[in-house]
Design an enzyme around this catalytic site. Sequence first.
Site, mmCIF file in Angstrom:
data_model
loop_
_atom_site.group_PDB
_atom_site.id
_atom_site.type_symbol
_atom_site.label_atom_id
_atom_site.label_comp_id
_atom_site.label_asym_id
_atom_site.label_seq_id
_atom_site.Cartn_x
_atom_site.Cartn_y
_atom_site.Cartn_z
ATOM 1 N N GLN A 169 55.856 -30.274 122.069
ATOM 2 C CA GLN A 169 55.001 -30.791 122.979
ATOM 3 C C GLN A 169 55.013 -32.410 123.024
ATOM 4 O O GLN A 169 55.202 -32.776 121.871
ATOM 5 C CB GLN A 169 53.522 -30.194 122.983
ATOM 6 C CG GLN A 169 52.896 -30.454 121.425
ATOM 7 C CD GLN A 169 51.680 -30.024 121.472
ATOM 8 O OE1 GLN A 169 50.650 -30.771 121.426
ATOM 9 N NE2 GLN A 169 51.442 -28.599 121.194
ATOM 10 N N GLU A 206 59.576 -42.154 135.087
ATOM 11 C CA GLU A 206 61.096 -42.636 135.353
ATOM 12 C C GLU A 206 61.704 -41.206 136.132
ATOM 13 O O GLU A 206 61.364 -40.076 136.011
ATOM 14 C CB GLU A 206 61.696 -42.897 134.205
ATOM 15 C CG GLU A 206 63.179 -43.188 134.493
ATOM 16 C CD GLU A 206 64.019 -43.808 133.269
ATOM 17 O OE1 GLU A 206 64.849 -44.750 133.401
ATOM 18 O OE2 GLU A 206 63.437 -43.534 132.136
ATOM 19 N N GLU A 211 51.502 -31.790 127.492
ATOM 20 C CA GLU A 211 50.166 -31.486 127.265
ATOM 21 C C GLU A 211 49.440 -32.416 127.816
ATOM 22 O O GLU A 211 49.322 -33.715 127.443
ATOM 23 C CB GLU A 211 50.045 -31.272 125.690
ATOM 24 C CG GLU A 211 48.296 -30.913 125.429
ATOM 25 C CD GLU A 211 48.164 -31.129 123.895
ATOM 26 O OE1 GLU A 211 47.089 -31.302 123.558
ATOM 27 O OE2 GLU A 211 49.124 -31.016 122.983
ATOM 28 N N HIS A 262 57.163 -43.927 128.569
ATOM 29 C CA HIS A 262 57.054 -43.281 129.920
ATOM 30 C C HIS A 262 57.497 -41.759 129.657
ATOM 31 O O HIS A 262 58.182 -41.557 128.366
ATOM 32 C CB HIS A 262 58.051 -43.974 130.954
ATOM 33 C CG HIS A 262 59.498 -43.823 130.429
ATOM 34 N ND1 HIS A 262 60.094 -45.198 129.922
ATOM 35 C CD2 HIS A 262 60.435 -43.133 130.508
ATOM 36 C CE1 HIS A 262 61.175 -44.849 129.734
ATOM 37 N NE2 HIS A 262 61.457 -43.564 129.992
#
Length: 467
Positions: free
Chosen positions: A149, A292, A219, A246
């Site tokens: 995660q 992105e 998450e 990002h």
Amino acid sequence: QHRSRTPTFLRAEATEQSIEVVPGRPTWQQAMLRISDPEKSIPFYTDVMGMTVIDTLDFPQWNFKLFFLTTLPEGEKYDLIPGTKEAHDYMWSIEGTALELTYNYGTEKDDFEGYHPGNSSPSQSERRSITNNMASKFAKVVGRPTWQQAMLRIADPKKSIPFYTEKMGMTVIDTLDFPQWSFKLFFLTTLPKGEEYKLTPGTKEAHDYMWSIEGTALELTHNYGTEKDDFKGYHPGNQEKDGFGHVAFNTDDVYAACEKLEAAGVTFKKKPDEGRMKGLAFAYDPDGYWVEIVKRATPGKIPNYFNFSQTMLRIKDPKKSIPFYEAMGMTVVRAKDYGDFSNYFLASSSNVEEGVEYTSLSNDDSKEKLSDMFGPILELTHNHGTEDDDDFKHYSGNEEGREGFGHIGFLVDDVYKACDGIREMGYGFKKEPDGGSMKGLAFAWDPDGYPVEIIHRGGIEFGDKRA
């Protein structure tokens, strides 16, 4: 270097804006490249490119030899013998510029891996020195850790969930609701196209699925009340000293994808044809996090329109961070040096192709392998020089007033045994396995102070409100 003779020469006058010209009439005299085999390089520059060897300097006591070449005017005959005093006198008084080729004895042999030509990722030997050799610092953490995660805080799930599901093609595979602590977690991932998800998020069945996946989920954490108008919003990163950069999604056609997103109301930090790097884009999600949009190397190989492809974090020192994450079961599948910064791309075991020696791949081959991965990679960005500043530290996204990115997390077979191994790395814990109210779950610190959640594969009793 001192000139052996001083012919008259008009030097350029300093401009008003320049500093004072260095005394002694400096002139550019050489540019040096290392070569592996003079029997190949010298003929290339003389026979093919028309240069002349005007001098040599041979140092057998230090096992190297220098060759100096230049372009002489058409028809000018060079009668001096390279390596003689006469050739030295000529060489060290030329007004033009020579190409110096440096040959270290023995590099012509087949076992020499070659010099790094620049303009690409580090050579095989350099990549190994950064990754495999450093990894010996730490033993592999037991319990087969897999990256499971990456967490971002969101203000309003009614905005963020549709963005990631309807626009970016993700699926909510589970939720954990904690009304007693006033927050709710949403877990999303990219499922293979055509795979139907029939479980209900928030149920035991969805929990069992979520805490045993081999892939990686995004998450999204919602703290009750942040959806209200008086909430000022989360910090999306990308300001001075921010660590989080990002998340990213791959697609076959960046231009078409961005047109589709823009038509759906998505705004952009950078569109595909803006800036220096053409063909990639950065969209904003509802909280202002950068998303992105990256082109796949092989169109059609992944049938999904988008697939969740990366999370980017900035690191201070790759010689500390890379071994840490390799000990956590990750593999550096690509490394690229851009001059003033470097990117390291790490994949979890489920994303790594068995039998591939990634450090042996060329830059283009490693880029293609990376692009064709279905699951996400962890991109670690190192801005050169930060490792030399003792006082430098990235913000982790958890400081007061800068909350946004939260943590990354790994599944392991045994949290306690895994934490014993992590403890040996010496970076400490935010929460030990038996600390706090949730037993059997830990948060370690990585070398940059990012929290790394350690979770039992199969899950624990979280005490959440079930759907």
